[in-house]
Design an enzyme around this catalytic site. Structure first.
Site, PDB file in Angstrom:
ATOM      1  N   ASN A 207     -14.254  59.706   1.650  1.00 47.56           N
ATOM      2  CA  ASN A 207     -13.764  59.185   0.360  1.00 47.56           C
ATOM      3  C   ASN A 207     -12.805  60.142  -0.342  1.00 47.56           C
ATOM      4  O   ASN A 207     -11.769  59.724  -0.855  1.00 47.56           O
ATOM      5  CB  ASN A 207     -14.945  58.866  -0.559  1.00 47.56           C
ATOM      6  CG  ASN A 207     -14.472  58.353  -1.901  1.00 47.56           C
ATOM      7  OD1 ASN A 207     -13.807  57.317  -1.974  1.00 47.56           O
ATOM      8  ND2 ASN A 207     -14.767  59.084  -2.964  1.00 47.56           N
TER       9      ASN A 207
ATOM     10  N   TRP B  44     -20.196  51.210  -8.409  1.00 47.80           N
ATOM     11  CA  TRP B  44     -18.732  51.053  -8.233  1.00 47.80           C
ATOM     12  C   TRP B  44     -18.451  49.872  -7.299  1.00 47.80           C
ATOM     13  O   TRP B  44     -17.514  49.103  -7.498  1.00 47.80           O
ATOM     14  CB  TRP B  44     -18.104  52.312  -7.612  1.00 47.80           C
ATOM     15  CG  TRP B  44     -17.656  53.330  -8.605  1.00 47.80           C
ATOM     16  CD1 TRP B  44     -18.281  54.506  -8.892  1.00 47.80           C
ATOM     17  CD2 TRP B  44     -16.481  53.281  -9.446  1.00 47.80           C
ATOM     18  NE1 TRP B  44     -17.567  55.182  -9.853  1.00 47.80           N
ATOM     19  CE2 TRP B  44     -16.463  54.459 -10.207  1.00 47.80           C
ATOM     20  CE3 TRP B  44     -15.455  52.346  -9.630  1.00 47.80           C
ATOM     21  CZ2 TRP B  44     -15.454  54.739 -11.133  1.00 47.80           C
ATOM     22  CZ3 TRP B  44     -14.442  52.629 -10.544  1.00 47.80           C
ATOM     23  CH2 TRP B  44     -14.456  53.809 -11.282  1.00 47.80           C
TER      24      TRP B  44
ATOM     25  N   GLU C 261     -22.470  55.173  -7.107  1.00 49.76           N
ATOM     26  CA  GLU C 261     -21.442  54.712  -6.154  1.00 49.76           C
ATOM     27  C   GLU C 261     -21.695  53.256  -5.767  1.00 49.76           C
ATOM     28  O   GLU C 261     -20.761  52.487  -5.569  1.00 49.76           O
ATOM     29  CB  GLU C 261     -21.417  55.577  -4.891  1.00 49.76           C
ATOM     30  CG  GLU C 261     -20.974  57.016  -5.120  1.00 49.76           C
ATOM     31  CD  GLU C 261     -19.616  57.129  -5.800  1.00 49.76           C
ATOM     32  OE1 GLU C 261     -18.728  56.307  -5.521  1.00 49.76           O
ATOM     33  OE2 GLU C 261     -19.457  58.047  -6.626  1.00 49.76           O
TER      34      GLU C 261
ATOM     35  N   TRP D 295      -7.063  51.676  -3.951  1.00 44.83           N
ATOM     36  CA  TRP D 295      -5.597  51.881  -3.916  1.00 44.83           C
ATOM     37  C   TRP D 295      -4.984  51.766  -5.298  1.00 44.83           C
ATOM     38  O   TRP D 295      -4.114  52.548  -5.674  1.00 44.83           O
ATOM     39  CB  TRP D 295      -4.937  50.916  -2.923  1.00 44.83           C
ATOM     40  CG  TRP D 295      -4.965  51.513  -1.552  1.00 44.83           C
ATOM     41  CD1 TRP D 295      -5.897  51.291  -0.588  1.00 44.83           C
ATOM     42  CD2 TRP D 295      -4.051  52.481  -1.022  1.00 44.83           C
ATOM     43  NE1 TRP D 295      -5.628  52.062   0.515  1.00 44.83           N
ATOM     44  CE2 TRP D 295      -4.499  52.793   0.278  1.00 44.83           C
ATOM     45  CE3 TRP D 295      -2.916  53.111  -1.511  1.00 44.83           C
ATOM     46  CZ2 TRP D 295      -3.828  53.724   1.087  1.00 44.83           C
ATOM     47  CZ3 TRP D 295      -2.245  54.027  -0.714  1.00 44.83           C
ATOM     48  CH2 TRP D 295      -2.705  54.329   0.566  1.00 44.83           C
TER      49      TRP D 295
ATOM     50  N   TRP E  54       9.796  51.179  -6.175  1.00 50.35           N
ATOM     51  CA  TRP E  54       9.272  51.962  -5.060  1.00 50.35           C
ATOM     52  C   TRP E  54      10.388  52.294  -4.075  1.00 50.35           C
ATOM     53  O   TRP E  54      11.375  51.568  -3.987  1.00 50.35           O
ATOM     54  CB  TRP E  54       8.181  51.189  -4.310  1.00 50.35           C
ATOM     55  CG  TRP E  54       7.010  50.769  -5.156  1.00 50.35           C
ATOM     56  CD1 TRP E  54       6.745  49.518  -5.615  1.00 50.35           C
ATOM     57  CD2 TRP E  54       5.950  51.604  -5.635  1.00 50.35           C
ATOM     58  NE1 TRP E  54       5.584  49.515  -6.355  1.00 50.35           N
ATOM     59  CE2 TRP E  54       5.066  50.776  -6.384  1.00 50.35           C
ATOM     60  CE3 TRP E  54       5.648  52.965  -5.515  1.00 50.35           C
ATOM     61  CZ2 TRP E  54       3.920  51.272  -7.000  1.00 50.35           C
ATOM     62  CZ3 TRP E  54       4.498  53.444  -6.126  1.00 50.35           C
ATOM     63  CH2 TRP E  54       3.648  52.612  -6.860  1.00 50.35           C
TER      64      TRP E  54
ATOM     65  N   TRP F   9       1.786  50.870  -3.240  1.00 47.32           N
ATOM     66  CA  TRP F   9       0.368  50.962  -2.851  1.00 47.32           C
ATOM     67  C   TRP F   9      -0.038  49.846  -1.892  1.00 47.32           C
ATOM     68  O   TRP F   9      -0.950  49.999  -1.079  1.00 47.32           O
ATOM     69  CB  TRP F   9      -0.544  50.953  -4.097  1.00 47.32           C
ATOM     70  CG  TRP F   9      -0.489  49.713  -4.931  1.00 47.32           C
ATOM     71  CD1 TRP F   9       0.325  49.482  -5.999  1.00 47.32           C
ATOM     72  CD2 TRP F   9      -1.270  48.514  -4.779  1.00 47.32           C
ATOM     73  NE1 TRP F   9       0.105  48.226  -6.511  1.00 47.32           N
ATOM     74  CE2 TRP F   9      -0.873  47.608  -5.791  1.00 47.32           C
ATOM     75  CE3 TRP F   9      -2.265  48.109  -3.886  1.00 47.32           C
ATOM     76  CZ2 TRP F   9      -1.428  46.331  -5.935  1.00 47.32           C
ATOM     77  CZ3 TRP F   9      -2.830  46.841  -4.025  1.00 47.32           C
ATOM     78  CH2 TRP F   9      -2.413  45.963  -5.036  1.00 47.32           C
TER      79      TRP F   9
END
Ligand code: FAD
Length: 434
Positions: free
Chosen positions: A323, A260, A257, A364, A288, A341
């Site tokens: 998360n 990331w 993690e 996102w 959208w 988003w």
């Protein structure tokens, strides 16, 4: 007048194991630490912003630590692009040190300051401190950045040696701090922030037992199963090297993690436009929807999908969200409600205590399907099956949505199957796939 060297604290609000501070102290005497409450940022924030309070409390503690070494932290309130050159002129500063920040606005600001200081014959140097590997340190053999996480992580791990995790022993050179006059810290009222309540923030410690069990507990939002260190990583109250060392010895899932986090910082550095454009350009063709009533229902946790609502209420009340639930609510906004988003990203940016542009945009765009190494667009989280899997006893839901199961709880604002078909069709149209 003695010549000062400045060390400018930004996202590194600690003394211990601070790379830039170490370099400043090692090269000579009279290092004066400085912090600036940046009014360009402050003026855009709501008056009860908890992040400002977090910084304020941290700065007070940092200042007290410098006092213990017979030194002091100079704290200002203003525009750094003016203040830093002014301080340089006023005190005959020849060197300014800091740690690098990879956000596009910070890079611009630093470029501007660098040029201004060059004209004053003062150097401006940044160090790597907030990540383990930055910029082009982990790239493909042809020198281009990775867009896929797994090969990036593999290369990242191959490259990692103890050298990259070593502690910078700031304490060895601490006597080089300037013993100058103490300036009082301007209080928050001076910035228009009033009546802010002192808040208990996530504790600053490395929770070894949580990290040990992380692979079993990380996906269950009702458990205390994640480290809650994100705010400390965001503001540098903890050293990433120290945390990564523990993670490497304790739990690979947790260690990954942290990789990331480096990955998203690297992506933002190479692709600053991705902060407001789809990383995969064709996703910007998606048409959208915007429905204010639905968007507000999402923001306020009144969608009738209890896992989504619990997450949004946790966020609104605490500035944190688990998360797993961030993934669920983000997918729900983009896919079930077909909202852009960027709207969700901005809402999170306002509310999250740990808001970090690189990880937030990364998260996102992952949920929308438009990002680097994103979830495939046809993967649509079903909020009901997510609840069955990750909150089967409704423990998390009942904590945040006490009226769940009563007549007061709203009906779903959108029907899952219908929403699924709508989004698949809309995405296919934009991406020209059949
Ligand atoms: P732990 O699970 O204990 O993880 C340890 C640390 O690893 C975290 O503190 C964080 O620094 C890093 N990390 C964990 N997961 C990720 C991830 N997916 N991406 C990048 N780093 C990760 N994280 C932020 O720090 N700031 C954000 O603004 C942010 N926005 C997000 C938005 C969305 C839509 C999603 C899906 C994720 C986002 N994340 C963000 C990543 C992740 O949700 C948080 O880092 C994590 O929930 C913080 O809790 P923790 O410290 O207990 O994490």
């Amino acid at each position: 007048m003695k010549n000062l060297t400045l060390f400018w604290h930004r996202r590194d609000l600690r003394i211990h194991d601070n790379a830039g501070l170490f370099k400043a102290l090692k090269q000579g005497k009279n290092v004066q630490p400085v912090f600036i409450f940046d009014t360009n940022i402050l003026n855009k924030l709501p008056k009860n912003d908890q992040r400002v309070l977090f910084i304020y409390q941290t700065i007070k503690e940092l200042s007290a630590s410098y006092n213990k070494y017979g030194s002091s932290l100079w704290v200002f309130h203003g525009n750094p692009t003016q203040l830093i050159p002014e301080l340089v002129k006023r005190h005959g500063v020849e060197k300014v040190f800091c740690n690098r920040d990879y956000e596009p606005a910070a890079i611009q600001r630093d470029k501007f300051i660098h040029e201004a200081l060059q004209n004053l014959n003062c150097s401006f140097s940044g160090s790597k401190d907030q990540v383990i590997f930055e910029k082009d340190e982990v790239v493909k053999p042809d020198g281009n950045p990775y867009h896929v996480f797994t090969p990036y992580m593999r290369r990242w791990k191959e490259k990692l040696t103890d050298f990259y995790l070593k502690t910078y022993p700031v304490e060895n050179y601490i006597s080089n701090l300037n013993k100058g006059t103490e300036l009082s810290i301007p209080d928050l009222e001076a910035f228009g922030f009033s009546d802010i309540q002192t808040q208990a923030f996530p504790p600053l410690r490395i929770p070894k037992s949580i990290i040990r069990d992380y692979h079993n507990t990380r996906d269950i939002p009702s458990l205390d199963g994640t480290s809650r260190l994100s705010v400390h990583l965001r503001f540098g109250t903890i050293s990433i090297r120290e945390l990564a060392k523990t993670a490497r010895e304790t739990n690979e899932k947790y260690f990954n993690e942290l990789i990331w986090r480096d990955f998203y910082q690297m992506i933002l550095f190479w692709y600053p436009k991705s902060m407001n454009h789809a990383f995969k350009a064709e996703y910007d063709r998606i048409e959208w929807e915007f429905d204010e009533v639905q968007f507000l229902a999402w923001c306020e946790g009144r969608t009738g999908y209890p896992l989504v609502d619990a997450g949004m209420r946790e966020l609104n009340e605490t500035g944190h969200m688990h998360n797993r639930i961030r993934m669920v609510v983000a997918s729900f906004l983009c896919k079930h409600l077909l909202h852009d988003w960027r709207l969700g990203e901005r809402y999170f940016a306002e509310k999250l205590l740990d808001f970090d542009l690189a990880s937030n945009v990364g998260g996102w765009q992952w949920a929308a399907g438009s990002g680097v190494d994103a979830a495939p667009y046809f993967r649509i989280f079903n909020p009901t099956s997510q609840q069955e899997k990750f909150d089967p006893e409704f423990e998390y839901i009942k904590k945040w949505v006490p009226e769940f199961g009563t007549a007061d709880y709203p009906k779903p604002i959108v029907e899952h199957k219908w929403a699924r078909e709508r989004v698949l069709e809309r995405y296919k149209k934009a991406l020209n796939t059949n």
